[in-house]
Scaffold this active site. Structure first.
Site, mmCIF file in Angstrom:
data_model
loop_
_atom_site.group_PDB
_atom_site.id
_atom_site.type_symbol
_atom_site.label_atom_id
_atom_site.label_comp_id
_atom_site.label_asym_id
_atom_site.label_seq_id
_atom_site.Cartn_x
_atom_site.Cartn_y
_atom_site.Cartn_z
ATOM 1 N N GLU A 117 0.877 -1.174 0.000
ATOM 2 C CA GLU A 117 0.000 0.000 0.000
ATOM 3 C C GLU A 117 0.916 1.225 0.000
ATOM 4 O O GLU A 117 1.256 1.755 1.050
ATOM 5 C CB GLU A 117 -0.905 -0.016 1.237
ATOM 6 C CG GLU A 117 -1.817 -1.227 1.281
ATOM 7 C CD GLU A 117 -2.670 -1.336 2.546
ATOM 8 O OE1 GLU A 117 -3.767 -1.889 2.451
ATOM 9 O OE2 GLU A 117 -2.245 -0.882 3.617
ATOM 10 N N ASP A 146 -0.638 0.489 10.521
ATOM 11 C CA ASP A 146 -0.323 -0.808 11.139
ATOM 12 C C ASP A 146 1.022 -1.327 10.676
ATOM 13 O O ASP A 146 1.536 -2.294 11.240
ATOM 14 C CB ASP A 146 -1.421 -1.828 10.816
ATOM 15 C CG ASP A 146 -2.452 -1.896 11.923
ATOM 16 O OD1 ASP A 146 -2.241 -1.241 12.954
ATOM 17 O OD2 ASP A 146 -3.464 -2.600 11.760
ATOM 18 N N LYS A 291 -7.507 -4.896 11.270
ATOM 19 C CA LYS A 291 -8.082 -3.568 11.057
ATOM 20 C C LYS A 291 -9.010 -3.148 12.211
ATOM 21 O O LYS A 291 -9.058 -1.969 12.574
ATOM 22 C CB LYS A 291 -8.856 -3.555 9.742
ATOM 23 C CG LYS A 291 -9.284 -2.179 9.371
ATOM 24 C CD LYS A 291 -10.182 -2.174 8.165
ATOM 25 C CE LYS A 291 -11.066 -0.957 8.259
ATOM 26 N NZ LYS A 291 -12.121 -0.955 7.281
ATOM 27 N N ASP A 315 -10.557 2.892 3.621
ATOM 28 C CA ASP A 315 -9.313 2.146 3.433
ATOM 29 C C ASP A 315 -8.320 3.092 2.769
ATOM 30 O O ASP A 315 -8.728 4.030 2.077
ATOM 31 C CB ASP A 315 -9.531 0.949 2.506
ATOM 32 C CG ASP A 315 -10.359 -0.142 3.156
ATOM 33 O OD1 ASP A 315 -10.618 -0.047 4.368
ATOM 34 O OD2 ASP A 315 -10.751 -1.087 2.440
ATOM 35 N N ASP A 457 -16.020 -5.623 9.625
ATOM 36 C CA ASP A 457 -16.997 -4.606 9.238
ATOM 37 C C ASP A 457 -18.427 -5.147 9.266
ATOM 38 O O ASP A 457 -19.316 -4.539 9.856
ATOM 39 C CB ASP A 457 -16.652 -4.045 7.848
ATOM 40 C CG ASP A 457 -16.217 -5.120 6.863
ATOM 41 O OD1 ASP A 457 -16.164 -6.300 7.249
ATOM 42 O OD2 ASP A 457 -15.943 -4.793 5.697
#
Ligand SMILES: O=c1ccn([C@@H]2O[C@H](COP(=O)(O)OP(=O)(O)O[C@H]3O[C@H](CO)[C@@H](O)[C@H](O)[C@H]3O)[C@@H](O)[C@H]2O)c(=O)[nH]1
Ligand SMILES: [Mn+2]
Length: 744
Positions: A117, A146, A291, A315, A457
């Site tokens: 990412e 993280d 997450k 995100d 979620d």
């Protein structure tokens, strides 16, 4: 501060049109499905007198009947999301007329790994939400890292500087989208004919600033470390002197822009949104809960710094594509009549990298256009982890009560910050993000996002709805959030494995929508959740249909009626009817025929791989043998992989048991089809009288849908072909299966 003279609603809800024809059609399919069951029940294998291998025939019959029952039942359940779609619209102009002070919004951006990412992506997402068309003093943006990487910290530092230019630029020229990368990529350079001083000049200037910044971040990222020179720019870098690894470090919390600070101004003297970098504490002996853990740390930290009553979660790859989304969301929460019961407002996910015909079926087109709307009419969509505005209190575990009516949004969450300096404030907040903070508390259970589920979620959203809150699905014309979809087949299958595993895990737990939701949410909503919860078990019936009828062909066991038999009608009607309808649906939602075909293919692939592994992992999980993990989807790929993706060439190129299964099923059907065609030609029997005609058609369709697999196995020469070990193994398995069917 609501002004009492206004009574017009801030949002409206309309129901969909053309539902009667659909319902009639559904009724006819239902009749067809029932007839199939009648056929099955009245055509047991015992009726075949000459049959020698009655045992095998019975097994095949029972299996097929169960598979058909499963599909019939699943189809019936799937009607609930199609039955009554609803459409929401907002009236943003009324919002600004009615409220002079808007509630604050805290935005949480989550990232976990700077290699898959990239920090520039994170930076763009952060800038896009800082640049909302919203009073900046009411906005705070929190990044949870993280990966605990100074590369991301550096990117945030750059973001804090660049925002001073970017935000005024966006405001002045009403820029859309407000992710600089997406904006400069999509927009063509403006030409100011009569006004040489304005946009073109600034455009070029800002673009140059952005490119330079991007180059700095990318070169730093490439080196993998932040240079001494950059480290001198901010005291925060010294924190990394104490970091031993990304899984073992202290809390790192830096307030990069303090919105309260009178000197945090952009180039035009306007306040800047608060910007906070957080890498929560990680220690090997404490589970970090992926997450969900990082979101909960953010909830607590933000409660000390800004404590906004609304929380937006995205995100790191999902930039805001529409600067008005925040106002849209508030139209729901602030509506005088219905707003008080709304717990969260979910926007659909859109993706910027979908190919023309959506080769891996990642676009969620039909889900976004129809199914979420259907769920909305049953009490509200699920929370899908990104692009969602939450009411802080409902996310923190509060039960809905009517007293929420007429609340004062703007003052109720005001925090009294006692700490005088930013440093002191950072110190107090660090404790909130430590590993031990949650011990013996309700965090991860009743408070915040729930732990222990691969789809934190979904389970969290369900819990919120079960606490009495409603949710709302809002799909504006201009997409609210745009992210990155997986670009290889394996990534997409692995992502679906995580999703289906998480969903099935919920089904098997005490949070199963049927139990937990009983009397708390509508039966329709329970069924909507079950529909996803039961993705994984679909693997059984699908594998059965993909292999057994073909194997029975080898053994000469007929499973379906002859083409000349009237009983063939329901089979053909249900089959063709459903396919025709799904094609119609896809076209109606703006898709193409090829896209639909790709979707059918991926439908099969997911069911026989992702869902199978998810199913097995869950079963093992029940016995405590495996624990679910969170495999992060990569947001970057090699140049040549991305080239093939753009050309819509299916990417294999990795050794994975998933591919072995895909290839085995594809080869099995190919072998059998060849054999069956040979027999048909040699015996010269007409199709209509052939008891195996339907099985052969099914086998032929499976071969057709698997064409890209054969290409990947034998025909292509690029690097994305099936690895030879997978090829040999699957040839062996497919042949073995044929031989067993023949001689066992
Ligand atoms: O330990 C972790 C793992 C992941 N993430 C973040 O979670 C997000 C989603 O991860 P991704 O690999 O992109 O998964 P997706 O399948 O694309 O994500 C969808 O599905 C997830 C649940 O499976 C949800 O958490 C996501 O919000 C939702 O967009 C990313 O921003 C990650 O950085 C963390 O912060 N910490
Ligand atoms: Mn993602």
């Amino acid at each position: 501060m609501a002004r009492s003279d206004e009574h017009l609603p801030l949002f409206e809800t309309k129901s969909g049109k053309g539902l009667i024809p659909f319902r009639l059609f559904a009724a006819s399919i239902f009749a067809g499905i029932c007839s199939i069951f009648v056929y099955r029940a009245t055509h047991k294998p015992a009726a075949v007198v000459e049959a020698a291998d009655l045992g095998v025939r019975w097994t095949a019959w029972i299996g097929l009947f169960l598979a058909e029952l499963w599909f019939g039942f699943y189809w019936l359940m799937s009607l609930v999301v199609k039955w009554k779609p609803i459409y929401r619209t907002t009236h943003k102009h009324r919002l600004s007329l009615r409220y002079d002070v808007l509630p604050a919004i805290d935005t949480f951006v989550c990232t976990a790994d700077p290699t898959i990412e990239p920090p520039t992506m994170v930076l763009n997402t952060v800038l896009s939400v800082m640049a909302y068309d919203y009073p900046p003093e009411k906005l705070s943006v929190y990044l949870s890292d993280d990966g605990g990487s100074d590369l991301n910290f550096y990117a945030m530092l750059e973001a804090s500087c660049f925002s001073k230019r970017w935000l005024p630029f966006c405001r002045k020229f009403k820029v859309e989208p407000r992710s600089p990368e997406a904006f400069f990529k999509g927009a063509s350079e403006p030409i100011d004919y009569d006004d040489h001083t304005s946009m073109a000049k600034e455009w070029t200037y800002i673009k140059k600033l952005y490119e330079e910044m991007k180059a700095r971040i990318e070169s730093t990222t490439k080196q993998g470390r932040v240079s001494e020179e950059i480290r001198k720019q901010h005291k925060g870098f010294s924190e990394w002197d104490f970091v031993s690894s990304r899984r073992d470090h202290q809390t790192i919390l830096q307030i990069l822009i303090d919105g309260r600070d009178a000197e945090s101004l952009d180039s035009e003297g306007q306040t800047l949104p608060t910007l906070v970098y957080l890498a929560r504490e990680k220690r090997p002996q404490y589970h970090h809960n992926f997450k969900a853990g990082s979101m909960n740390a953010l909830i607590r930290v933000s409660s000390r710094i800004s404590n906004a009553p609304i929380i937006l979660n995205v995100d790191c790859d999902m930039y805001s594509n529409n600067s008005e989304s925040a106002r849209d969301a508030l139209c729901f929460f602030l509506d005088e009549e219905k707003g008080h019961e709304i717990g969260f407002v979910q926007f659909p996910s859109a993706f910027e990298n979908i190919t023309k015909n959506d080769i891996y079926s990642n676009s969620l087109r039909v889900a976004n256009e129809l199914e979420f709307r259907g769920m909305d009419s049953n009490g509200g969509p699920c929370y899908i982890g990104t692009g969602c505005f939450h009411r802080r209190e409902s996310l923190c575990g509060k039960k809905y009560s009517k007293t929420c009516h007429g609340e004062n949004w703007t003052s109720k969450n005001d925090v009294k910050i006692e700490e005088k300096s930013v440093d002191e404030l950072e110190e107090t907040c660090k404790v909130l993000a430590s590993c031990t903070y949650e011990e013996h508390t309700q965090w991860g259970k009743e408070m915040g996002l729930k732990y222990g589920c691969a789809v934190e979620d979904i389970i969290t959203g369900l819990a919120i709805q079960c606490r009495g809150w409603k949710s709302v699905y809002f799909k504006p014309e201009r997409a609210g959030f745009v992210g990155v979809a997986p670009t290889t087949l394996l990534q997409s299958l692995v992502q679906h494995k995580r999703w289906s595993e998480g969903h099935f895990q919920i089904f098997l737990s005490k949070h199963c929508a049927l139990l937990y939701g009983y009397k708390r949410v509508s039966i329709g909503l329970q069924l909507c959740y079950c529909l996803c919860s039961l993705w994984a078990p679909n693997c059984l019936a699908s594998l059965y249909f993909a292999a057994v009828p073909s194997l029975c062909l080898v053994r000469r066991i007929s499973l379906f009626p002859k083409l000349s038999d009237p009983w063939v009608v329901p089979f053909v009607y249900v089959f063709l009817g459903n396919y025709a309808y799904s094609l119609f649906e896809r076209l109606q939602c703006g898709g193409t025929c090829v896209e639909w075909l790709n979707d059918q293919r991926i439908w099969l692939f997911r069911r026989i791989t992702s869902y199978l592994f998810a199913f097995l992992d869950n079963i093992l999980g029940v016995f405590g043998i495996t624990k679910s993990a969170f495999v992060i989807t990569s947001k970057v790929v090699d140049e040549d992989v991305s080239e093939r993706y753009k050309q819509e060439l299916m990417e294999f190129g990795a050794i994975s048991p998933m591919f072995t299964i895909l290839a085995t099923i594809a080869l099995l059907n190919a072998f059998i089809l060849v054999g069956a065609m040979k027999r048909l030609i040699l015996e010269e029997q007409s199709w209509a009288l052939d008891p195996f005609a339907l099985q052969m058609i099914l086998c032929g369709l499976l071969v057709f849908i698997n064409l890209p697999v054969y290409k990947g196995l034998f025909l292509r020469k690029d690097k994305g072909t099936m690895p030879s070990s997978v090829t040999y193994r699957s040839i062996a398995y497919a042949l073995a299966a044929c031989l067993i069917a023949l001689y066992y």
